[in-house]
Design a protein around this motif. Sequence first.
Motif, PDB file in Angstrom:
ATOM      1  N   ASP A  55      15.701  10.396  19.903  1.00  0.00           N
ATOM      2  CA  ASP A  55      16.995  10.170  19.108  1.00  0.00           C
ATOM      3  C   ASP A  55      16.437   9.571  17.680  1.00  0.00           C
ATOM      4  O   ASP A  55      17.136  10.110  16.630  1.00  0.00           O
ATOM      5  CB  ASP A  55      17.978   8.852  19.720  1.00  0.00           C
ATOM      6  N   HIS A  56      15.557   8.908  17.629  1.00  0.00           N
ATOM      7  CA  HIS A  56      14.953   8.552  16.323  1.00  0.00           C
ATOM      8  C   HIS A  56      14.289   9.531  15.727  1.00  0.00           C
ATOM      9  O   HIS A  56      14.543   9.763  14.538  1.00  0.00           O
ATOM     10  CB  HIS A  56      13.972   7.423  16.410  1.00  0.00           C
ATOM     11  N   SER A  57      13.763  10.491  16.286  1.00  0.00           N
ATOM     12  CA  SER A  57      12.967  11.399  15.785  1.00  0.00           C
ATOM     13  C   SER A  57      13.930  12.539  14.919  1.00  0.00           C
ATOM     14  O   SER A  57      13.962  13.048  14.048  1.00  0.00           O
ATOM     15  CB  SER A  57      12.194  12.279  16.711  1.00  0.00           C
ATOM     16  N   ALA A  61      14.793  13.516  11.092  1.00  0.00           N
ATOM     17  CA  ALA A  61      14.910  14.934  10.782  1.00  0.00           C
ATOM     18  C   ALA A  61      16.217  14.904   9.867  1.00  0.00           C
ATOM     19  O   ALA A  61      16.355  15.872   9.020  1.00  0.00           O
ATOM     20  CB  ALA A  61      14.943  15.882  11.960  1.00  0.00           C
ATOM     21  N   ASP A  62      17.129  14.576  10.576  1.00  0.00           N
ATOM     22  CA  ASP A  62      18.658  14.314   9.530  1.00  0.00           C
ATOM     23  C   ASP A  62      18.338  13.649   8.224  1.00  0.00           C
ATOM     24  O   ASP A  62      18.891  14.190   7.334  1.00  0.00           O
ATOM     25  CB  ASP A  62      19.611  13.632  10.608  1.00  0.00           C
ATOM     26  N   ALA A  63      17.885  12.766   8.125  1.00  0.00           N
ATOM     27  CA  ALA A  63      17.457  11.881   6.922  1.00  0.00           C
ATOM     28  C   ALA A  63      16.680  12.774   5.784  1.00  0.00           C
ATOM     29  O   ALA A  63      16.975  13.026   4.843  1.00  0.00           O
ATOM     30  CB  ALA A  63      16.829  10.513   7.153  1.00  0.00           C
ATOM     31  N   LEU A  64      15.571  13.332   6.673  1.00  0.00           N
ATOM     32  CA  LEU A  64      15.114  14.320   5.725  1.00  0.00           C
ATOM     33  C   LEU A  64      15.713  15.399   5.264  1.00  0.00           C
ATOM     34  O   LEU A  64      15.588  15.901   4.158  1.00  0.00           O
ATOM     35  CB  LEU A  64      13.528  14.835   6.575  1.00  0.00           C
ATOM     36  N   LYS A  66      18.780  15.564   4.651  1.00  0.00           N
ATOM     37  CA  LYS A  66      19.781  15.124   3.705  1.00  0.00           C
ATOM     38  C   LYS A  66      19.093  14.877   2.374  1.00  0.00           C
ATOM     39  O   LYS A  66      19.823  15.015   1.081  1.00  0.00           O
ATOM     40  CB  LYS A  66      20.283  13.665   3.999  1.00  0.00           C
ATOM     41  N   ALA A  67      17.677  14.436   2.531  1.00  0.00           N
ATOM     42  CA  ALA A  67      17.055  14.226   1.303  1.00  0.00           C
ATOM     43  C   ALA A  67      16.351  15.292   0.708  1.00  0.00           C
ATOM     44  O   ALA A  67      15.753  15.493  -0.243  1.00  0.00           O
ATOM     45  CB  ALA A  67      16.186  13.225   1.631  1.00  0.00           C
ATOM     46  N   GLY A  68      16.665  16.841   1.307  1.00  0.00           N
ATOM     47  CA  GLY A  68      16.065  17.703   0.758  1.00  0.00           C
ATOM     48  C   GLY A  68      14.515  17.834   1.044  1.00  0.00           C
ATOM     49  O   GLY A  68      14.158  18.813   0.158  1.00  0.00           O
ATOM     50  N   LYS A  69      14.037  17.456   1.855  1.00  0.00           N
ATOM     51  CA  LYS A  69      12.716  17.660   2.357  1.00  0.00           C
ATOM     52  C   LYS A  69      12.523  18.851   3.381  1.00  0.00           C
ATOM     53  O   LYS A  69      13.068  18.993   4.149  1.00  0.00           O
ATOM     54  CB  LYS A  69      12.198  16.274   2.787  1.00  0.00           C
ATOM     55  N   ARG A  70      11.153  19.291   3.198  1.00  0.00           N
ATOM     56  CA  ARG A  70      10.612  20.297   4.139  1.00  0.00           C
ATOM     57  C   ARG A  70       9.844  19.664   5.126  1.00  0.00           C
ATOM     58  O   ARG A  70       9.191  18.730   4.976  1.00  0.00           O
ATOM     59  CB  ARG A  70       9.891  21.342   3.400  1.00  0.00           C
ATOM     60  N   PHE A  71       9.909  19.950   6.516  1.00  0.00           N
ATOM     61  CA  PHE A  71       9.239  19.402   7.541  1.00  0.00           C
ATOM     62  C   PHE A  71       9.222  20.317   8.580  1.00  0.00           C
ATOM     63  O   PHE A  71      10.094  21.263   8.734  1.00  0.00           O
ATOM     64  CB  PHE A  71       9.930  18.076   7.920  1.00  0.00           C
ATOM     65  N   ASP A  72       8.229  20.031   9.383  1.00  0.00           N
ATOM     66  CA  ASP A  72       8.251  20.680  10.789  1.00  0.00           C
ATOM     67  C   ASP A  72       8.500  19.653  11.870  1.00  0.00           C
ATOM     68  O   ASP A  72       8.293  18.563  11.728  1.00  0.00           O
ATOM     69  CB  ASP A  72       6.946  21.352  11.009  1.00  0.00           C
TER      70      ASP A  72
END
Length: 112
Positions: A55-57, A61-64, A66-72
């Motif tokens: 749930d924290h992960s 991911a949701d915060a990233l 919303k911040a427009g960040k790319r991630f895997d």
Amino acid sequence: MTKKMAYGQWNWHFGADPDRDSTAYAELGNVHLADRLAGDLLITCGEIDENATVDHSYALADALIKAGKRFDFKIWPGVNHYAVGPYAQMTFWDHFGRSLLAQRPPADFIPE
């Protein structure tokens, strides 16, 4: 043998019954840092991770997003915080090889 810390065993920092709604408790996580994270981001956790919980992960991911960040984002089925199997290890190596060395991982490698 590695000593394992079960979920909720952070008594050394906040005591036995921390206020999980407090600012100090929230700042232990990394969700509030999402807008400042940079680089080739990789979020991983085990499906039954008792430390970096799923749930924290997802919250990170949701915060990233919303911040427009790319991630895997990878979740390992049936894995806790302390188990890293060959496939997960290969994924880490692939990610860091691409990110830090600018090298493509070998396409024919299969973990044992």
